[in-house]
Design an enzyme around this catalytic site. Sequence first.
Site, PDB file in Angstrom:
ATOM      1  CB  ALA A 110     -12.046  -1.641   4.068  1.00  0.00           C
ATOM      2  CB  ALA A 111      -8.477  -0.270   7.791  1.00  0.00           C
ATOM      3  CG  ASP A 152     -11.250  -0.360  -0.318  1.00  0.00           C
ATOM      4  OD1 ASP A 152     -10.674  -0.685  -1.571  1.00  0.00           O
ATOM      5  OD2 ASP A 152     -11.098   0.813   0.125  1.00  0.00           O
TER       6      ASP A 152
HETATM    7  O1  PMV Z   1     -10.695   5.121  -3.443  1.00  0.00           O
HETATM    8  P1  PMV Z   1     -10.572   3.763  -3.064  1.00  0.00           P
HETATM    9  O2  PMV Z   1      -9.324   3.230  -3.102  1.00  0.00           O
HETATM   10  O3  PMV Z   1     -11.630   3.207  -2.044  1.00  0.00           O
HETATM   11  O4  PMV Z   1     -10.821   2.967  -4.598  1.00  0.00           O
HETATM   12  C1  PMV Z   1     -12.200   2.814  -4.909  1.00  0.00           C
HETATM   13  C2  PMV Z   1     -12.026   1.836  -6.209  1.00  0.00           C
HETATM   14  C3  PMV Z   1     -13.129   1.857  -7.255  1.00  0.00           C
HETATM   15  O5  PMV Z   1     -12.508   0.753  -8.382  1.00  0.00           O
HETATM   16  C4  PMV Z   1     -13.264   3.186  -8.115  1.00  0.00           C
HETATM   17  C5  PMV Z   1     -14.400   1.502  -6.558  1.00  0.00           C
HETATM   18  C6  PMV Z   1     -14.577   0.159  -5.994  1.00  0.00           C
HETATM   19  O6  PMV Z   1     -15.348  -0.275  -5.107  1.00  0.00           O
HETATM   20  O7  PMV Z   1     -13.781  -0.882  -6.381  1.00  0.00           O
END
Ligand code: PMV
Length: 315
Positions: A110-111, A152
């Site tokens: 995302a960044a 994100d």
């Molecule tokens: O691993 P990360 O920080 O990208 O987290 C994903 C977070 C979840 O809740 C598991 C998925 C989401 O899209 O929110």
Amino acid sequence: MPAFTASAPGKIILFGEHAVVYGKPAIAVPVTQVSARAILRPDPRGVPGSMHIQAPAVGLDTYLADLPDEHPLAAAVNGVLSTLGVSRPLACSLRITSTIPVASGLGSGAAVSVAIIRALSAFLGRPLSNEQVSELAFEVEKLHHGTPSGIDNSVITYARPVYFMRDQPIEVLRVSQPFTIVIGDTGISSPTAIAVGDVRRLWQKDPTHYEALFDAAGKIARQARQTIEAGHPNDLGALMDSNHALLQQMGVSSPELDHLVTVARQASALGAKLSGAGRGGNMIALVQPANAAYVAEALSNAGAVRTIATQIEGR
Ligand code: PMV
């Protein structure tokens, strides 16, 4: 014409991962110690309309036209071009660098998207609003992991602590009293899509049980918000511990994550939990600022491949 540069921070989820996919609230904060950067330069020798793309960290050196549409970098660029109705931009080169570790829950995808979207829209003379940046980055997130909640792209675009609920306008959190967390990386790369898919299957098999877990995680995120806004950050420790227990029950922890969480607590952390998709990636520990280095060292000794201490502030 000058070069246009934009950077975007990493992020970490404090509360509510997984449950957020099912409409419960979650809290995430920017991690400014790591960042992604995009630089757009005109390329006077380039063919009109062509974009040379370089991302040395992933060994990419190519032209936009040679990337498939579903490539995340191409999707970020094309999203901006179509939003602005530009079909043939000035010949240019795009260079992407990042210090955010990939597939570890620090929001590297995302960044990178946010940095590209901001640099390119500025280069084209029409910088996009935060809302537009976040929306475009969300479209790219879908390519990264299917059914993202949108947390994100939101926290990274706004670069502020956020209280996030799917399909709701984002709310920036008022952090009345700064607090410190230490992030510990297991070094195990864990694709978000796999953990999210597994939770979905388990939820489909036993919806009553899983919905109770999601509800409980949502309640913790709401309590955490009150605690942060009321300026009692030390109380977040117990909430982190409870959230970790729920994530264990959802089946997304791992022996390595549990070990680092236990080590952090033994080394004086006020609470600790896995963060993000789980199975690997990162855990976080709430610490007294004076103990941050000690907890970080304990985590490194216990096998963390990287630690980052970061202070969470309102601004
Ligand atoms: O691993 P990360 O920080 O990208 O987290 C994903 C977070 C979840 O809740 C598991 C998925 C989401 O899209 O929110």
